[in-house]
Write an enzyme that holds these catalytic residues in place. Sequence first.
Site, PDB file in Angstrom:
ATOM      1  N   TYR A 251       0.849  -1.190   0.000  1.00 31.19           N
ATOM      2  CA  TYR A 251       0.000   0.000   0.000  1.00 31.19           C
ATOM      3  C   TYR A 251       0.889   1.247   0.000  1.00 31.19           C
ATOM      4  CZ  TYR A 251      -3.502   3.440   1.364  1.00 31.19           C
ATOM      5  OH  TYR A 251      -4.320   4.534   1.389  1.00 31.19           O
ATOM      6  N   ASP A 252       1.898   1.235   0.890  1.00 34.11           N
ATOM      7  CA  ASP A 252       2.804   2.388   1.001  1.00 34.11           C
ATOM      8  C   ASP A 252       3.520   2.638  -0.327  1.00 34.11           C
ATOM      9  OD1 ASP A 252       2.029   2.638   3.574  1.00 34.11           O
ATOM     10  OD2 ASP A 252       3.825   1.710   4.446  1.00 34.11           O
TER      11      ASP A 252
ATOM     12  N   ILE B 170     -32.638  14.903  18.548  1.00 37.02           N
ATOM     13  CA  ILE B 170     -33.457  13.718  18.726  1.00 37.02           C
ATOM     14  C   ILE B 170     -34.009  13.717  20.148  1.00 37.02           C
ATOM     15  CG2 ILE B 170     -31.447  12.277  19.312  1.00 37.02           C
ATOM     16  CD1 ILE B 170     -32.784  10.012  17.756  1.00 37.02           C
TER      17      ILE B 170
ATOM     18  N   GLU C  22     -30.523   1.117  16.800  1.00 36.98           N
ATOM     19  CA  GLU C  22     -29.100   1.376  16.536  1.00 36.98           C
ATOM     20  C   GLU C  22     -28.414   1.824  17.815  1.00 36.98           C
ATOM     21  OE1 GLU C  22     -29.115   4.610  13.749  1.00 36.98           O
ATOM     22  OE2 GLU C  22     -30.179   3.453  12.225  1.00 36.98           O
TER      23      GLU C  22
ATOM     24  N   LYS D 212     -26.331   4.418  20.064  1.00 25.75           N
ATOM     25  CA  LYS D 212     -26.163   5.873  20.020  1.00 25.75           C
ATOM     26  C   LYS D 212     -24.694   6.162  20.347  1.00 25.75           C
ATOM     27  CE  LYS D 212     -28.272  10.194  21.324  1.00 25.75           C
ATOM     28  NZ  LYS D 212     -27.002  10.883  21.445  1.00 25.75           N
TER      29      LYS D 212
ATOM     30  N   ASP E 222     -21.236   7.879  21.136  1.00 24.39           N
ATOM     31  CA  ASP E 222     -20.934   9.056  21.946  1.00 24.39           C
ATOM     32  C   ASP E 222     -19.802   9.836  21.284  1.00 24.39           C
ATOM     33  OD1 ASP E 222     -21.125  10.823  23.956  1.00 24.39           O
ATOM     34  OD2 ASP E 222     -20.258   9.555  25.508  1.00 24.39           O
TER      35      ASP E 222
ATOM     36  N   ARG F 193     -22.456  19.884  13.452  1.00 29.64           N
ATOM     37  CA  ARG F 193     -23.883  20.178  13.574  1.00 29.64           C
ATOM     38  C   ARG F 193     -24.122  21.655  13.894  1.00 29.64           C
ATOM     39  NH1 ARG F 193     -27.687  20.570  17.407  1.00 29.64           N
ATOM     40  NH2 ARG F 193     -29.763  19.945  16.762  1.00 29.64           N
TER      41      ARG F 193
ATOM     42  N   GLU G 118     -21.721   9.902  13.141  1.00 32.13           N
ATOM     43  CA  GLU G 118     -21.008  10.323  14.336  1.00 32.13           C
ATOM     44  C   GLU G 118     -19.513  10.067  14.162  1.00 32.13           C
ATOM     45  OE1 GLU G 118     -23.425  11.391  16.341  1.00 32.13           O
ATOM     46  OE2 GLU G 118     -22.571  11.572  18.363  1.00 32.13           O
TER      47      GLU G 118
ATOM     48  N   TYR H  47     -19.214   6.395  12.110  1.00 37.59           N
ATOM     49  CA  TYR H  47     -20.346   5.536  11.757  1.00 37.59           C
ATOM     50  C   TYR H  47     -21.426   6.411  11.151  1.00 37.59           C
ATOM     51  CZ  TYR H  47     -19.084   1.138  14.035  1.00 37.59           C
ATOM     52  OH  TYR H  47     -18.502  -0.035  14.368  1.00 37.59           O
TER      53      TYR H  47
ATOM     54  N   LYS I 274     -35.873   3.865  15.515  1.00 33.93           N
ATOM     55  CA  LYS I 274     -36.441   4.628  14.392  1.00 33.93           C
ATOM     56  C   LYS I 274     -37.524   3.796  13.740  1.00 33.93           C
ATOM     57  CE  LYS I 274     -32.056   6.834  13.456  1.00 33.93           C
ATOM     58  NZ  LYS I 274     -30.827   6.807  12.673  1.00 33.93           N
TER      59      LYS I 274
ATOM     60  N   LYS J 216     -31.536   6.516  26.481  1.00 36.19           N
ATOM     61  CA  LYS J 216     -30.180   6.602  27.028  1.00 36.19           C
ATOM     62  C   LYS J 216     -29.928   5.514  28.073  1.00 36.19           C
ATOM     63  CE  LYS J 216     -28.613  10.849  25.607  1.00 36.19           C
ATOM     64  NZ  LYS J 216     -27.988  11.933  26.291  1.00 36.19           N
TER      65      LYS J 216
ATOM     66  N   CYS K  68       0.481   6.175  59.577  1.00 33.42           N
ATOM     67  CA  CYS K  68      -0.751   5.444  59.284  1.00 33.42           C
ATOM     68  C   CYS K  68      -1.914   6.153  59.977  1.00 33.42           C
ATOM     69  CB  CYS K  68      -0.617   4.010  59.784  1.00 33.42           C
ATOM     70  SG  CYS K  68      -2.179   3.120  59.736  1.00 33.42           S
TER      71      CYS K  68
ATOM     72  N   CYS L  10      -3.257   3.532  62.941  1.00 29.23           N
ATOM     73  CA  CYS L  10      -2.496   3.128  64.138  1.00 29.23           C
ATOM     74  C   CYS L  10      -1.361   4.087  64.457  1.00 29.23           C
ATOM     75  CB  CYS L  10      -1.979   1.706  63.980  1.00 29.23           C
ATOM     76  SG  CYS L  10      -0.632   1.569  62.786  1.00 29.23           S
TER      77      CYS L  10
ATOM     78  N   CYS M  23       1.713   1.139  55.686  1.00 34.65           N
ATOM     79  CA  CYS M  23       1.798   1.261  57.140  1.00 34.65           C
ATOM     80  C   CYS M  23       2.730   0.169  57.625  1.00 34.65           C
ATOM     81  CB  CYS M  23       0.394   1.081  57.731  1.00 34.65           C
ATOM     82  SG  CYS M  23       0.415   0.618  59.464  1.00 34.65           S
TER      83      CYS M  23
ATOM     84  N   CYS N  95      -1.654  -2.822  63.696  1.00 35.96           N
ATOM     85  CA  CYS N  95      -2.598  -1.864  63.101  1.00 35.96           C
ATOM     86  C   CYS N  95      -3.977  -2.515  62.992  1.00 35.96           C
ATOM     87  CB  CYS N  95      -2.081  -1.463  61.718  1.00 35.96           C
ATOM     88  SG  CYS N  95      -3.230  -0.409  60.814  1.00 35.96           S
TER      89      CYS N  95
HETATM   90  N1  5U1 Z   1     -27.625   5.954  15.686  1.00 44.42           N
HETATM   91  C1  5U1 Z   1     -28.112   7.197  15.623  1.00 44.42           C
HETATM   92  N2  5U1 Z   1     -27.661   8.212  16.336  1.00 44.42           N
HETATM   93  N3  5U1 Z   1     -28.409   9.281  15.969  1.00 44.42           N
HETATM   94  C2  5U1 Z   1     -28.356  10.564  16.420  1.00 44.42           C
HETATM   95  N4  5U1 Z   1     -29.114   7.579  14.831  1.00 44.42           N
HETATM   96  C3  5U1 Z   1     -29.313   8.894  15.046  1.00 44.42           C
HETATM   97  N5  5U1 Z   1     -30.221   9.749  14.505  1.00 44.42           N
HETATM   98  C4  5U1 Z   1     -30.187  11.033  14.919  1.00 44.42           C
HETATM   99  C5  5U1 Z   1     -29.246  11.463  15.878  1.00 44.42           C
HETATM  100  C6  5U1 Z   1     -29.228  12.882  16.324  1.00 44.42           C
HETATM  101  O1  5U1 Z   1     -31.054  11.940  14.430  1.00 44.42           O
HETATM  102  C7  5U1 Z   1     -32.042  11.594  13.454  1.00 44.42           C
HETATM  103  C8  5U1 Z   1     -33.113  10.709  14.014  1.00 44.42           C
HETATM  104  C9  5U1 Z   1     -32.625  12.894  12.989  1.00 44.42           C
END
Ligand code: 5U1
Length: 688
Positions: A44-45, A91, A127, A129, A131, A150, A186, A236, A307, A331, A425, A428, A443, A449
């Site tokens: 690849y390199d 959401i 699905e 959520k 973070d 956003r 995300e 994702y 959904k 959540k 300590c 003691c 100690c 103790c």
């Molecule tokens: N997996 C997932 N996370 N998430 C966040 N789906 C998803 N959909 C979102 C948001 C804010 O909003 C739509 C439902 C509009």
Amino acid sequence: MTPLDLFAPESDDAALMAQLRQTLHDHAHRYYVLDTPTLPDAEYDRLFRQLQALEARHPELITQDSPTQRVGGKPLDQFAQVRHAVPMLSIRTETDTQASGAELFDARVRRELGLSPTDPAIGYVAEPKFDGLAMNLRYEQRVLVQAATRGDGEVGEDVTQNIRTIGQIPLRLPLDAPAVLEVRGEVYMRRDDFEALNDKQRLAGQKTFVNPRNAAAGAVRQLDPAIAAQRPLSFYVYGLGAVTPPDAGGPVWQTHFEMMQTLKSWGFPVSEMVKCAQGAPELVAYYAAIGRQRDGLGFDIDGVVYKVNSLALQRQLGFVTREPRWAVAHKFPAQEMLTTVLGIDVQVGRTGKLTPVAKLAPVFVGGVTVTNATLHNEDEARRKDVRVGDTVIVRRAGDVIPEVVSVLLDKRVDESVQFTMPRQCPVCGSAAVREEGEADYRCTGGLFCSAQRKQALLHFAQRRAVEVEGLGDKLVDQLVDAGIINTLPDLYRLGFTALANLARMADKSAQNILDALEKSKQTTLPRFLFGLGIRHVGEATAKALARHFGKLDAIMDAPEDVLLAVADVGPIVANSIRTFFDQAHNREVVEQLRACGVTWPEGEPAPVAAQPLSGQTFVLTGTLPTLGREEAKALIEAAGGKVAGSVSKKTSFVVAGAEAGSKLDKARELGVAVLDEDQLKEMLDGGA
Ligand code: 5U1
């Protein structure tokens, strides 16, 4: 020179460059998204450098979607503002009250659609959520032209330079993708990448990040794309923004799930955890299943999203203000919360180890109410500089001990003072010392103790040692504080009256304790040895010692070099065992316990030939066809082998079952032999 000669090399190069871009794109997709690389990294390199060389020769032929353009561009002064073609909605979050969030959501959707209880279940997609940070990726003519945060939902920031560095994000889409396509998803940081980044930051003397989400946010909003490129991000996809409409040749989908499968076919990473679900019961089951997997995932999620699957029903349901009626976030209990430090206590462990512990204003985090968080040791407490009165972030993930992640310095009160480890300590008053090369203060009071005495009693009485049912920390506190018990043998001298006279002790409970003590007298040599609490002698070592020597006296009298012959014993452990039994008061404790009637069957020393696995270290991974993890471990240990938790060069064999994980990869990387269950059984029978 004919015109053809003049242009032919250039057009050859252009064709070659296009071919190289395609090969590198395909490979990046297989590597980052499908996780099934087919090209060695070195190859690849080589192709990448070849493309770079051609682009240096023909800068006019560099395309926006070239893999060489992932990292590029100059540091920015600030991010440009982007107005989203379709607002990025938020959401609604469903919280559990009496009913589960899934049931509440399903009931609401059915009501909005005017369905009766006898109407069929609604089809949903569930699905994780993630973070991280929501991102809009815009493709025009199948080339990534813009990535935007956003922001307030209407206007975000143009972070294209940084987002291009994420290997999982396609820079170009296949020909069946529409002319305009915006995908939403995300951007996040995997936990292992986060740990590695923080290690790197620490080594460079730079500030570390509080959690993967903050690290990801920092990387996305990094003005210098070269720095962003060194911060490993992942992505994702979960939805769409603006798309060429069907009447202009755009795609037509019936369901959200179908749309996600198409996005996958175009090269976007779609989570394997995205599932179809029928009605509320399957959503409830999904929430529970993902909740169980949460701590084992390689990345943070803070809940799940439900959904409505049918896009026609989604359109029918529409929106309320800025939130769709067809989706909801359910959540999980937050794993990080803010609270205040009420005090910092220093606790004394069984071996005298002093542990600073932050006493917290009670806070509900990770599904439980937390009032204590360990600060581990002096260095860690200093590094985090936690002070009484501070507002702190507390984290509790899974079953791990809650810990203080960081202090909110802007909320610190002026008169706060830095924590220092006491030199005495706190229980003691004996000197507390920190040996060179050790992280912990200890100690020096030993069994003088009372804290160490209490811990020693609890250790001896625990289920994995001699097991005295009902002897918990409250009772031990009472017995030691009242001076009724000082040493282990005192336990067996307890009388009914002394016990029954304790506060909140009913006669029946006092008798139960005495019965449990009587029962505990019939034990085994490994349990007894482990229960003595010799430093560095855990259950496995106690078992190995018992198997090797057969009798306690042989262990008590063994010189260090003889102890070293035991499979599980190295110089530090041998020294610790010798030091323990060289102390007259420890031998006295053993004699008194025996005199009180504590007994175990003794055996003969194990002949060396009867130990087919001695000197061999095994690591177990995955699910074996017939043997449970504990069973396999016990069999290996009984045959003189050791079982370790992680693979290293010292590992003799990795025993792999179904769904073996990273330990198997590591074994292959280090060239460690891999066995299946049958091969292990053969070795246990002495066949290897
Ligand atoms: N997996 C997932 N996370 N998430 C966040 N789906 C998803 N959909 C979102 C948001 C804010 O909003 C739509 C439902 C509009």
